[in-house]
Write a protein that holds these residues in place. Structure first.
Motif, PDB file in Angstrom:
ATOM      1  N   GLU A 171     100.256  23.476 -55.811  1.00 18.17           N
ATOM      2  CA  GLU A 171      99.370  23.163 -56.931  1.00 18.17           C
ATOM      3  C   GLU A 171      99.413  21.661 -57.210  1.00 18.17           C
ATOM      4  N   VAL A 172      98.267  21.118 -57.576  1.00 21.54           N
ATOM      5  CA  VAL A 172      98.151  19.694 -57.878  1.00 21.54           C
ATOM      6  C   VAL A 172      98.141  19.515 -59.394  1.00 21.54           C
ATOM      7  N   ASP A 173      99.002  18.623 -59.875  1.00 21.76           N
ATOM      8  CA  ASP A 173      99.067  18.344 -61.311  1.00 21.76           C
ATOM      9  C   ASP A 173      98.707  16.881 -61.515  1.00 21.76           C
ATOM     10  N   ILE A 174      97.490  16.639 -61.953  1.00 19.60           N
ATOM     11  CA  ILE A 174      97.020  15.276 -62.159  1.00 19.60           C
ATOM     12  C   ILE A 174      97.114  14.949 -63.641  1.00 19.60           C
ATOM     13  N   LYS A 175      97.776  13.854 -63.942  1.00 19.44           N
ATOM     14  CA  LYS A 175      97.929  13.408 -65.331  1.00 19.44           C
ATOM     15  C   LYS A 175      96.738  12.530 -65.706  1.00 19.44           C
ATOM     16  N   LEU A 176      95.929  13.026 -66.615  1.00 24.84           N
ATOM     17  CA  LEU A 176      94.771  12.272 -67.096  1.00 24.84           C
ATOM     18  C   LEU A 176      95.158  11.480 -68.348  1.00 24.84           C
ATOM     19  N   PRO A 177      94.428  10.399 -68.618  1.00 25.38           N
ATOM     20  CA  PRO A 177      94.696   9.636 -69.839  1.00 25.38           C
ATOM     21  C   PRO A 177      94.498  10.509 -71.088  1.00 25.38           C
ATOM     22  N   LYS A 178      95.148  10.127 -72.144  1.00 27.08           N
ATOM     23  CA  LYS A 178      95.047  10.861 -73.409  1.00 27.08           C
ATOM     24  C   LYS A 178      93.583  10.995 -73.821  1.00 27.08           C
ATOM     25  N   GLY A 179      93.220  12.198 -74.226  1.00 26.75           N
ATOM     26  CA  GLY A 179      91.863  12.465 -74.669  1.00 26.75           C
ATOM     27  C   GLY A 179      90.940  12.972 -73.572  1.00 26.75           C
ATOM     28  N   TYR A 180      91.363  12.867 -72.316  1.00 27.77           N
ATOM     29  CA  TYR A 180      90.554  13.349 -71.212  1.00 27.77           C
ATOM     30  C   TYR A 180      90.858  14.831 -70.990  1.00 27.77           C
ATOM     31  N   ARG A 181      89.852  15.562 -70.535  1.00 26.74           N
ATOM     32  CA  ARG A 181      90.036  16.986 -70.247  1.00 26.74           C
ATOM     33  C   ARG A 181      89.367  17.301 -68.917  1.00 26.74           C
ATOM     34  N   SER A 182      90.119  17.860 -67.999  1.00 28.20           N
ATOM     35  CA  SER A 182      89.607  18.216 -66.681  1.00 28.20           C
ATOM     36  C   SER A 182      88.837  19.532 -66.734  1.00 28.20           C
ATOM     37  N   VAL A 183      87.716  19.574 -66.036  1.00 32.73           N
ATOM     38  CA  VAL A 183      86.939  20.798 -65.931  1.00 32.73           C
ATOM     39  C   VAL A 183      86.892  21.275 -64.478  1.00 32.73           C
ATOM     40  N   ASN A 184      86.931  20.333 -63.540  1.00 33.90           N
ATOM     41  CA  ASN A 184      86.824  20.672 -62.135  1.00 33.90           C
ATOM     42  C   ASN A 184      87.739  19.783 -61.312  1.00 33.90           C
ATOM     43  N   PHE A 185      88.240  20.338 -60.231  1.00 32.28           N
ATOM     44  CA  PHE A 185      89.060  19.581 -59.296  1.00 32.28           C
ATOM     45  C   PHE A 185      88.599  19.924 -57.893  1.00 32.28           C
ATOM     46  N   ASN A 186      88.412  18.918 -57.056  1.00 38.03           N
ATOM     47  CA  ASN A 186      88.048  19.169 -55.670  1.00 38.03           C
ATOM     48  C   ASN A 186      88.865  18.257 -54.778  1.00 38.03           C
ATOM     49  N   GLY A 187      89.927  18.790 -54.228  1.00 35.49           N
ATOM     50  CA  GLY A 187      90.764  18.044 -53.302  1.00 35.49           C
ATOM     51  C   GLY A 187      90.558  18.582 -51.902  1.00 35.49           C
ATOM     52  N   PHE A 188      90.226  17.709 -50.955  1.00 40.50           N
ATOM     53  CA  PHE A 188      89.880  18.169 -49.618  1.00 40.50           C
ATOM     54  C   PHE A 188      90.514  17.262 -48.572  1.00 40.50           C
ATOM     55  N   ILE A 189      91.119  17.880 -47.577  1.00 39.99           N
ATOM     56  CA  ILE A 189      91.755  17.153 -46.477  1.00 39.99           C
ATOM     57  C   ILE A 189      91.202  17.714 -45.178  1.00 39.99           C
ATOM     58  N   SER A 190      90.900  16.851 -44.226  1.00 40.98           N
ATOM     59  CA  SER A 190      90.488  17.339 -42.908  1.00 40.98           C
ATOM     60  C   SER A 190      91.450  16.781 -41.872  1.00 40.98           C
ATOM     61  N   GLY A 191      91.615  17.531 -40.818  1.00 39.28           N
ATOM     62  CA  GLY A 191      92.534  17.167 -39.746  1.00 39.28           C
ATOM     63  C   GLY A 191      92.616  18.309 -38.755  1.00 39.28           C
ATOM     64  N   TYR A 192      93.801  18.577 -38.225  1.00 42.65           N
ATOM     65  CA  TYR A 192      93.979  19.638 -37.242  1.00 42.65           C
ATOM     66  C   TYR A 192      95.027  20.624 -37.727  1.00 42.65           C
ATOM     67  N   CYS A 193      94.658  21.918 -37.719  1.00 39.53           N
ATOM     68  CA  CYS A 193      95.595  22.963 -38.144  1.00 39.53           C
ATOM     69  C   CYS A 193      96.748  23.059 -37.130  1.00 39.53           C
ATOM     70  N   ALA A 194      97.770  23.825 -37.468  1.00 35.21           N
ATOM     71  CA  ALA A 194      98.950  23.938 -36.619  1.00 35.21           C
ATOM     72  C   ALA A 194      98.584  24.446 -35.218  1.00 35.21           C
ATOM     73  N   ALA A 195      97.744  25.468 -35.147  1.00 38.69           N
ATOM     74  CA  ALA A 195      97.375  26.040 -33.849  1.00 38.69           C
ATOM     75  C   ALA A 195      96.607  25.034 -32.998  1.00 38.69           C
ATOM     76  N   CYS A 196      95.661  24.345 -33.595  1.00 40.30           N
ATOM     77  CA  CYS A 196      94.862  23.382 -32.838  1.00 40.30           C
ATOM     78  C   CYS A 196      95.671  22.126 -32.488  1.00 40.30           C
ATOM     79  N   SER A 197      96.610  21.737 -33.352  1.00 39.14           N
ATOM     80  CA  SER A 197      97.461  20.580 -33.071  1.00 39.14           C
ATOM     81  C   SER A 197      98.311  20.812 -31.822  1.00 39.14           C
ATOM     82  N   ARG A 198      98.804  22.048 -31.680  1.00 38.53           N
ATOM     83  CA  ARG A 198      99.627  22.374 -30.504  1.00 38.53           C
ATOM     84  C   ARG A 198      98.793  22.309 -29.222  1.00 38.53           C
ATOM     85  N   ALA A 199      97.509  22.627 -29.332  1.00 39.27           N
ATOM     86  CA  ALA A 199      96.636  22.651 -28.163  1.00 39.27           C
ATOM     87  C   ALA A 199      96.167  21.261 -27.736  1.00 39.27           C
ATOM     88  N   LEU A 200      96.298  20.288 -28.622  1.00 43.78           N
ATOM     89  CA  LEU A 200      95.815  18.927 -28.297  1.00 43.78           C
ATOM     90  C   LEU A 200      96.773  18.186 -27.381  1.00 43.78           C
TER      91      LEU A 200
END
Length: 127
Positions: free
Chosen positions: A98-127
């Motif tokens: 889980e990601v815990d992002i500390k926002l400045p006082k008075g801010y309120r989060s409604v949405n979070f979109n964290g995305f990483i691309s790369g190679y999964c474990a199975a595909c990394s072994r095949a490279l």
């Protein structure tokens, strides 16, 4: 207002549950064929998101993907986490921490979109 549980909703829900990866509306349309029209799929997916049944992921390709969170212990998706897309096999998955992002006082989060691309474990072994 109670929402009806229709055969179409159940079909889309079962398709999402059985998917091994997060899926886009296009992928669902392809899998469901003529059983459900595009507008209905879109409407049902957004309803599932509003109800916390699935969560929406904005991919690095600009498409939205929908997934059940395997890391949620409750029935309703409730936390922020990163998503990973393998550049080789295309699988999109929820990462466990889980990601815990500390926002400045008075801010309120409604949405979070964290995305990483790369190679999964199975595909990394095949490279």
């Amino acid at each position: 207002m109670n929402k009806r549980n229709t055969k179409t909703k159940q079909l889309i829900l079962e398709t999402l549950k059985n998917a091994e990866t997060a899926v886009s509306q296009d992928i669902l349309q392809e899998e469901l064929g003529d059983a459900v029209d595009r507008a209905t799929i879109y409407r049902v997916l957004n309803s599932f998101c509003d109800d916390g049944i699935v969560h929406k992921i904005l991919g690095d390709d600009g498409k939205y993907y929908f997934a059940f969170c395997v890391n949620c212990t409750e029935k309703k998706h409730h936390h922020n986490h990163f998503h990973f897309r393998c550049l080789e096999c295309g699988k999109i998955e929820c990462l466990p921490n889980e990601v815990d992002i500390k926002l400045p006082k008075g801010y309120r989060s409604v949405n979070f979109n964290g995305f990483i691309s790369g190679y999964c474990a199975a595909c990394s072994r095949a490279l």
